[in-house]
Structure formats: C-alpha cells, structure tokens
Motif scaffolding. Structure first.
Motif, short mmCIF file in Angstrom:
data_model
loop_
_atom_site.label_atom_id
_atom_site.label_comp_id
_atom_site.label_asym_id
_atom_site.label_seq_id
_atom_site.Cartn_x
_atom_site.Cartn_y
_atom_site.Cartn_z
N SER A 22 0.83 -1.20 0.00
CA SER A 22 0.00 0.00 0.00
C SER A 22 0.87 1.27 0.00
O SER A 22 0.62 2.21 -0.76
CB SER A 22 -0.86 -0.07 1.27
N ALA A 23 1.92 1.25 0.83
CA ALA A 23 2.78 2.44 0.93
C ALA A 23 3.47 2.72 -0.41
O ALA A 23 3.51 3.86 -0.88
CB ALA A 23 3.82 2.22 2.03
N VAL A 24 3.97 1.66 -1.05
CA VAL A 24 4.67 1.84 -2.32
C VAL A 24 3.71 2.29 -3.42
O VAL A 24 4.02 3.18 -4.21
CB VAL A 24 5.40 0.53 -2.69
N ASP A 143 10.47 8.18 7.49
CA ASP A 143 9.58 9.31 7.78
C ASP A 143 8.35 8.82 8.52
O ASP A 143 7.78 9.52 9.34
CB ASP A 143 9.18 9.99 6.46
N VAL A 144 7.93 7.61 8.16
CA VAL A 144 6.77 6.98 8.80
C VAL A 144 7.11 5.51 9.05
O VAL A 144 7.90 4.91 8.32
CB VAL A 144 5.50 7.07 7.92
N PHE A 145 6.46 4.94 10.08
CA PHE A 145 6.78 3.56 10.48
C PHE A 145 5.48 2.78 10.66
O PHE A 145 4.44 3.36 10.99
CB PHE A 145 7.57 3.57 11.80
N VAL A 146 5.57 1.48 10.44
CA VAL A 146 4.42 0.61 10.72
C VAL A 146 4.90 -0.54 11.59
O VAL A 146 5.90 -1.19 11.27
CB VAL A 146 3.78 0.05 9.42
N LEU A 320 3.80 6.53 13.94
CA LEU A 320 3.85 5.05 13.98
C LEU A 320 2.44 4.49 13.85
O LEU A 320 1.57 4.76 14.69
CB LEU A 320 4.48 4.59 15.30
N PHE A 321 2.24 3.72 12.79
CA PHE A 321 0.95 3.04 12.58
C PHE A 321 1.10 1.57 12.99
O PHE A 321 2.22 1.07 13.13
CB PHE A 321 0.51 3.14 11.11
N CYS A 322 -0.03 0.91 13.18
CA CYS A 322 0.03 -0.52 13.53
C CYS A 322 -0.95 -1.27 12.63
O CYS A 322 -1.88 -0.67 12.07
CB CYS A 322 -0.31 -0.73 15.00
N ASN A 346 -2.32 5.15 5.10
CA ASN A 346 -2.28 6.29 6.02
C ASN A 346 -0.86 6.76 6.28
O ASN A 346 -0.61 7.95 6.51
CB ASN A 346 -3.01 5.95 7.32
N ALA A 347 0.09 5.82 6.24
CA ALA A 347 1.50 6.23 6.37
C ALA A 347 1.85 7.18 5.23
O ALA A 347 2.50 8.21 5.43
CB ALA A 347 2.39 4.99 6.35
N ALA A 348 1.35 6.85 4.02
CA ALA A 348 1.62 7.70 2.86
C ALA A 348 0.92 9.06 2.99
O ALA A 348 1.47 10.11 2.65
CB ALA A 348 1.19 7.00 1.58
N ARG A 349 -0.31 9.02 3.50
CA ARG A 349 -1.03 10.29 3.69
C ARG A 349 -0.26 11.20 4.65
O ARG A 349 -0.05 12.37 4.40
CB ARG A 349 -2.45 10.05 4.24
#
Ligand SMILES: Cc1cc2nc3c(=O)[nH]c(=O)nc-3n(C[C@H](O)[C@H](O)[C@H](O)COP(=O)(O)OP(=O)(O)OC[C@H]3O[C@@H](n4cnc5c(N)ncnc54)[C@H](O)[C@@H]3O)c2cc1C
Length: 428
Positions: A22-24, A143-146, A320-322, A346-349
C-alpha cells in the motif's frame, strides 16, 4: 530532485506485506524488515480465506483499491467455495506456493525486503520514531513507520501462558523472538485474555504431514478440500476455551477431527495428543508438520497490542501506525491484509502532510476496526477475539446488514460512499 519519503515496516507477516504494498503504491519508498528468512509469519501455516464475512471484507478492500494480495491468495488457491462446519464459501490457499508468490510480487514493486533483520531498538524524539536498528546493528531511517510484528510468542510467553515452546513456524530459537516496535517506542501495550480468564490465547490449528495419513483420507481431502472424521468419545480432547480462533470453538470441532487441505492437512484444533490421534482410523501413522510439538501445544498470541485510533495511528506517537494482530484482537489473514492496507495508505497520507483516513462504519472493514477498539476497553471485550469469519464481530456485521457474499452489491456499497479506489495513490 526531492527524495521519496520512506516507510519502514517492522514485521513481514500478511499485515506488514500489505502495508508495504500500500505504501509503495501510494508513492513511498518502503523497507520491510522481517526477523526470519520467509514472509507471511503465521500465514505460512494458515490458508483459510473468504470464509463467512471474510468474503465481504476481501471484496470491500479490493473495491477500495487494496486487492493486490487477495489476488495472489485467490491465484494460489488449492480449493474454492469449500463449506466446513460453521463456515461457508472458503478459499484455501496453498501454503507452499503463496509465500514465494508474495515475495516475488513485493520484489516486482521495488519494495526492499530485509530478511533476518529483527528490529531491536528504536530512536524516538519529540513523539516521532526517527529510525530503527536491527540485531546486526543496521540502522533504518524513515519518515513513517508501521508496527506489524504480530502478537505470537516469543518463547517465554509460550512457556508462561501455554504448554511451552511448541516449535512452530516462527522459529524463535533460530531467529530470536518477536519484539514489538510499539514497545520500543515507549508505548505500553494491551494484553488479551482467553475465555478461561488466562492471558493470551493459543493458536487454533496444527498441520499434519499428508504422507502420514491413510490414502483414502488424503484422497477425500484433496478432492473436496475438507474431511470431517468423528472421534470415538474416549478420545475427545477439549481445548476450545483456550483457542485464539473463536469462530472454530463450536461443538463440531470437539467431537470430530476436522481437516482442511492447504497443502499439509490442516487439523482444526490447537493441539492433540499424538498417541491418542494414532488410535483414530486413518491416523495410525500421523505426524505433525507444524508445530512440531503439536501433540502438546501451540503458539500463544495476543499478548502485545498497540493502543490506537481508527486510522491505526498508535496513540502517543506521531508517525507510527500498527496493523494486523498488533492493531487489536483481530484474528486472520484477511483482517491483517485489510488493516495493513489501511496502515500503509495512512503512512503515505501522513508523509505527504495529509490527515490519515478513517474508514466509515457503513463498511465491514470500517466497522471491524472501530468495533474492536471499542470492545477492547472492557474486560469482557478483552477476552473475545474478532474476525470477519465468526463469533461476535461476524454476528454484529450480520445484524448491521454488512454481511454479504455478492461482489456486485459490495462494490455498489463502496461506490455509494464515494470510496471506490480510495486507497489507491493519493490524488488519482
Ligand atoms: C497456526 C495458525 C494457523 C492460522 N490459520 C489461519 C487461517 O487459516 N486463516 C486465517 O485467516 N488466519 C489464520 N491464522 C491467524 C492469522 O495467521 C493471523 O491472525 C494473521 O496472519 C496475523 O498477521 P500479522 O501480520 O499481524 O502477524 P504475524 O503473522 O505474526 O506476522 C508478524 C511478523 O513479524 C515478524 N517480527 C516479529 N518481531 C519482529 C521484529 N522485531 N523485527 C522484524 N520482524 C519481526 C515475525 O517474524 C512475523 O513474520 C492462523 C494463525 C496460526 C498461528
């Protein structure tokens, strides 16, 4: 040229893979860190998809634009439209073919997957995770983490809350146990309970070597996908109260041996004494393939879940998302893919300076994410498990009219909400 924003995802189970995809797809660079040498985590020994409400959830998630991994599980199916006790229209993916198919797909997308990379440290400042470090000392900035590290094991938990290490596919002795990124970020986690009031819950299925079963049983299993073998009364074992998978805590699963063909013969019980099992006709030579000690126990799960909002942002952190089991008492591959897809999106948003999205409760996926969070506030809710395929969440979806096995109606409800393709690249 401005560098792409980077998402770093800890854990390569179904949730982490979905978050990376999803992020890519939404324009980020993605680095997926997996502590073992294979993707899919507990999904390496799973296989059941599309049973009961998982059909609607899969179709919804696909209509939202997040269907890539579901396409792979459909393509790798050994059986389609299988009914077994309490469950309808299941697809059973082949556990031998699916992991490599997912690895190839992630590679095609340009996702950087680091195997044998266990996240052991996190650098956090001003409420945001800045980087993580793995056991080999490699540092990954993001920049963002899951956090998709799941909730199974490590060995100490299987000893304290189960019957000891059952030598499952997670292979903690070889690769080190699970470590939670949420905990490394300083956030205190939530523990689930089982129906007997104990901590955690035991995984609900084992795998037998098909070669060790009677040829007539294997023939039936391979032809229909399912075999239900009645147990003589003196051999009945009752482990249902300990099960993570409450959708299978039905009397039929106590009185019968229920087998599903996922490549191995999937036995729908957390464990079963091997000497007793070999007294059942057709099982005289039975041998466990996973966990190796399936005659004694199974992995224990749901011991470390992140407090989070419905966008899946971990409370107390800024970036940080989970997803998956880390996001609550959500059992299943479908549940992991749905939450992973939302977490990656949401990490991308967030990386692009946009507010994270919350799925509306008029969708089965939105309802599941919000309902589980609410339920986990109460001791009773903490002792339940939530899956689209049975038990409390499925009953709720039925009551709300969200259960449906008609792809066209499901696509239409996503369309009515103006959300068709909503989880595709931002701005397209
Ligand atoms: C035996 C068994 C059978 C099952 N069968 C089914 C089924 O048929 N159908 C179904 O829908 N569900 C099934 N489930 C449930 C389902 O597998 C899970 O709920 C779901 O797949 C969880 O996905 P996840 O990605 O959240 O976690 P996991 O699958 O646990 O994946 C977490 C990943 O994170 C990695 N990891 C942990 N810590 C770190 C770290 N610090 N750094 C890097 N990596 C780390 C782990 O190695 C693992 O690969 C089954 C579960 C089990 C145990």
């Amino acid at each position: 040229m401005e560098r792409k924003k980077r998402a770093v995802i800890a854990g390569g189970g179904w949730a982490g893979c979905a978050a990376a995809v999803s992020a890519v797809k939404c324009g980020l660079e993605a680095v997926l860190l997996e502590r073992t040498d294979m993707l899919l985590g507990t999904g390496l020994v799973g296989g059941i998809m599309r049973n009961n409400g998982r059909f609607a959830a899969q179709e919804e998630c696909s209509a939202l634009g997040g269907g890539e991994l579901f396409r792979i599980t459909d393509e790798c199916a050994r059986h389609r439209n299988v009914d077994f006790p309490g469950h309808r229209h299941a697809t059973l993916y082949d556990i031998a073919l699916t992991p490599a198919a997912v690895s190839r797909y992630l590679e095609e997308l340009g996702i950087r997957v680091e195997y044998q990379s266990r996240v052991e440290k996190a650098e956090v400042s001003d409420g945001a995770v800045r980087s993580v470090k793995d056991g080999a000392g490699r540092v990954f900035d993001g920049d963002v983490f899951v956090d998709a590290t799941g909730s199974a094991g490590p060995q100490g938990n299987c000893r304290s809350y189960g019957n000891g290490c059952a030598m499952c596919v997670l292979r903690c002795p070889s690769f080190g146990g699970r470590i939670s990124l949420t905990a490394l970020a300083g956030v205190s986690e939530i523990q689930g309970k089982n129906a007997s009031g104990g901590t955690g819950a035991m995984s609900g299925a084992c795998k037998l070597l098909k070669e060790s079963l009677a040829p007539s049983l294997v023939e039936r299993l391979e032809r229909t996908g399912v075999a239900v073998v009645p147990l003589p009364e003196e051999l009945v074992e009752d482990h249902l109260a300990k099960k993570a998978c409450q959708q299978y805590a039905l009397p039929e699963y106590r009185k019968n041996l229920i087998l599903l063909d996922t490549g191995h013969a999937k036995l729908m019980t957390p464990y079963f004494n091997l000497q007793k099992l070999r007294r059942v006709p057709g099982f005289e030579n039975a041998r466990y393939a996973d966990p190796y000690a399936g005659g004694r126990g199974n992995s224990v799960r749901f011991l470390a879940m992140a407090p989070r909002g419905d966008s899946l942002l971990v409370r107390g952190t800024k970036n940080l998302f989970c997803a998956g089991e880390k996001a609550g008492l959500l059992v299943g591959h479908t549940e992991a893919i749905v939450t992973g897809t939302l977490a990656g999106y949401n990490a991308a948003r967030l990386a692009g300076g946009n507010e994270p999205l919350t799925l509306p409760r008029q969708l089965a996926c939105g309802e599941a994410i919000a309902f589980v969070r609410e339920q986990m506030k109460t001791p009773r809710g903490l002792s339940m498990k939530y899956t689209f395929s049975g038990s409390v969440l499925y009953e709720r979806l039925e009551q709300l009219g969200l259960e449906c096995a008609d792809p066209e109606r499901i696509r239409a409800r996503v369309e009515r909400l103006g959300l068709t393709g909503a989880l595709r690249p931002l701005g397209t």
